[in-house]
Scaffold this motif. Structure first.
Motif, PDB file in Angstrom:
ATOM      1  N   GLU A  32      37.715 101.944  64.455  1.00 32.56           N
ATOM      2  CA  GLU A  32      38.822 102.245  63.543  1.00 32.56           C
ATOM      3  C   GLU A  32      38.643 101.550  62.205  1.00 32.56           C
ATOM      4  O   GLU A  32      38.975 102.102  61.160  1.00 32.56           O
ATOM      5  N   THR A  33      38.100 100.348  62.224  1.00 34.77           N
ATOM      6  CA  THR A  33      37.801  99.637  60.977  1.00 34.77           C
ATOM      7  C   THR A  33      36.801 100.439  60.151  1.00 34.77           C
ATOM      8  O   THR A  33      36.999 100.654  58.943  1.00 34.77           O
ATOM      9  N   VAL A  34      35.730 100.886  60.788  1.00 33.65           N
ATOM     10  CA  VAL A  34      34.693 101.648  60.081  1.00 33.65           C
ATOM     11  C   VAL A  34      35.249 102.985  59.601  1.00 33.65           C
ATOM     12  O   VAL A  34      34.983 103.411  58.475  1.00 33.65           O
ATOM     13  N   ARG A  35      36.070 103.642  60.424  1.00 32.90           N
ATOM     14  CA  ARG A  35      36.675 104.924  60.016  1.00 32.90           C
ATOM     15  C   ARG A  35      37.483 104.736  58.729  1.00 32.90           C
ATOM     16  O   ARG A  35      37.372 105.513  57.782  1.00 32.90           O
ATOM     17  N   GLU A  36      38.313 103.699  58.699  1.00 27.27           N
ATOM     18  CA  GLU A  36      39.133 103.444  57.511  1.00 27.27           C
ATOM     19  C   GLU A  36      38.270 103.126  56.294  1.00 27.27           C
ATOM     20  O   GLU A  36      38.542 103.616  55.196  1.00 27.27           O
ATOM     21  N   HIS A  42      36.963 106.616  46.918  1.00 26.09           N
ATOM     22  CA  HIS A  42      36.813 105.661  45.802  1.00 26.09           C
ATOM     23  C   HIS A  42      37.987 104.695  45.735  1.00 26.09           C
ATOM     24  O   HIS A  42      38.399 104.287  44.658  1.00 26.09           O
ATOM     25  N   ALA A  43      38.533 104.362  46.896  1.00 25.55           N
ATOM     26  CA  ALA A  43      39.658 103.425  46.974  1.00 25.55           C
ATOM     27  C   ALA A  43      39.129 102.015  47.211  1.00 25.55           C
ATOM     28  O   ALA A  43      37.987 101.843  47.661  1.00 25.55           O
ATOM     29  N   PRO A  44      39.935 101.001  46.922  1.00 28.09           N
ATOM     30  CA  PRO A  44      39.515  99.619  47.229  1.00 28.09           C
ATOM     31  C   PRO A  44      39.282  99.472  48.733  1.00 28.09           C
ATOM     32  O   PRO A  44      40.017 100.049  49.546  1.00 28.09           O
ATOM     33  N   LEU A  45      38.240  98.723  49.086  1.00 22.14           N
ATOM     34  CA  LEU A  45      37.879  98.565  50.487  1.00 22.14           C
ATOM     35  C   LEU A  45      38.526  97.321  51.083  1.00 22.14           C
ATOM     36  O   LEU A  45      38.442  96.239  50.504  1.00 22.14           O
ATOM     37  N   ALA A  46      39.118  97.479  52.240  1.00 20.43           N
ATOM     38  CA  ALA A  46      39.685  96.358  52.994  1.00 20.43           C
ATOM     39  C   ALA A  46      38.590  95.849  53.928  1.00 20.43           C
ATOM     40  O   ALA A  46      38.434  96.347  55.042  1.00 20.43           O
ATOM     41  N   LEU A  47      37.817  94.878  53.472  1.00 21.46           N
ATOM     42  CA  LEU A  47      36.593  94.467  54.154  1.00 21.46           C
ATOM     43  C   LEU A  47      36.750  93.341  55.168  1.00 21.46           C
ATOM     44  O   LEU A  47      35.800  93.023  55.886  1.00 21.46           O
ATOM     45  N   SER A  48      37.913  92.725  55.258  1.00 24.42           N
ATOM     46  CA  SER A  48      38.032  91.518  56.072  1.00 24.42           C
ATOM     47  C   SER A  48      37.705  91.763  57.549  1.00 24.42           C
ATOM     48  O   SER A  48      37.016  90.952  58.175  1.00 24.42           O
ATOM     49  N   ALA A  49      38.166  92.851  58.144  1.00 24.88           N
ATOM     50  CA  ALA A  49      37.896  93.111  59.564  1.00 24.88           C
ATOM     51  C   ALA A  49      36.402  93.336  59.809  1.00 24.88           C
ATOM     52  O   ALA A  49      35.842  92.827  60.783  1.00 24.88           O
ATOM     53  N   LEU A  50      35.732  94.079  58.929  1.00 24.74           N
ATOM     54  CA  LEU A  50      34.291  94.289  59.095  1.00 24.74           C
ATOM     55  C   LEU A  50      33.547  92.982  58.886  1.00 24.74           C
ATOM     56  O   LEU A  50      32.606  92.668  59.621  1.00 24.74           O
TER      57      LEU A  50
END
Length: 196
Positions: free
Chosen positions: A70-74, A82-90
């Motif tokens: 789900e993290t990768v899907r998002e 081209h949205a900001p990436l929420a990278l903390s979980a990855l």
């Protein structure tokens, strides 16, 4: 979500991170999760070529794998938009770490370098998949990362065709269905025109 077990893992994404996302797909009854057990995830990892998938699966592998998926899907959807990436979980998944490079002699006398992964925890088993996802996000050409054009399909793929005009997850699945539907629509239009 429909949780009926389907042992078939489709490798249509042309990138392991997209095949990860594609372990949940649409059906006429709704979403089907191809992972129903730790063993299912271990089987998928082995099919994807990850050596950590040797031996018995660690407890919690299914839950950890679903979370990573789900993290990768998002992140793929965010990167595509081209949205900001929420990278903390990855980044947490990447921090499971413990991998190292190892040199070994090859049969021809040359040296072969390979990455070795520990395999005590679920997070360590999933580390190569997290690394593949990070590589896609950092280096992938997202003009070539696409969702299947079929309205009934949820699968993603990396278009590696020479012309970069791939439209379907698979011609055998959605491409042929589209061709048959278009043919029937043309036949119906022709029959309607002749009836007038």
């Amino acid at each position: 979500m429909n949780t009926s077990h389907a042992p078939e893992f489709r490798q249509l994404g042309d990138h392991v991170a997209l095949d990860l996302i594609n372990t949940v797909e649409q059906s006429s009854a709704g979403p089907v999760d191809r992972w129903q057990s730790d063993a299912d995830v271990a089987g998928w990892l082995a099919l994807a070529g990850f050596a950590a998938a040797q031996g018995p699966a660690p407890a919690g592998l299914l839950e950890s794998a679903r979370g990573l998926r789900e993290t990768v899907r998002e992140l793929v959807a965010q990167r595509k938009a081209h949205a900001p990436l929420a990278l903390s979980a990855l980044n947490r998944a990447l921090a499971a770490g413990g991998s190292h490079l190892e040199l070994a002699p090859a049969d021809d006398g040359s040296l072969v370098m390979s990455r070795r992964y520990p395999s005590q925890t679920a997070a360590q088993w999933l580390l190569p998949v997290a690394e593949a996802a990070a590589d896609l996000l950092a280096h992938g050409d997202f003009g070539l990362v696409r969702k299947c054009e079929s309205d009934a399909c949820s699968l993603w793929f990396y278009d590696r065709t020479r012309s970069h005009k791939r439209r379907w997850c698979s011609m055998a699945l959605c491409g042929n269905r589209h061709k048959v539907a278009a043919f029937r629509q043309r036949e119906a239009a022709d029959a309607s025109a002749k009836a007038k």
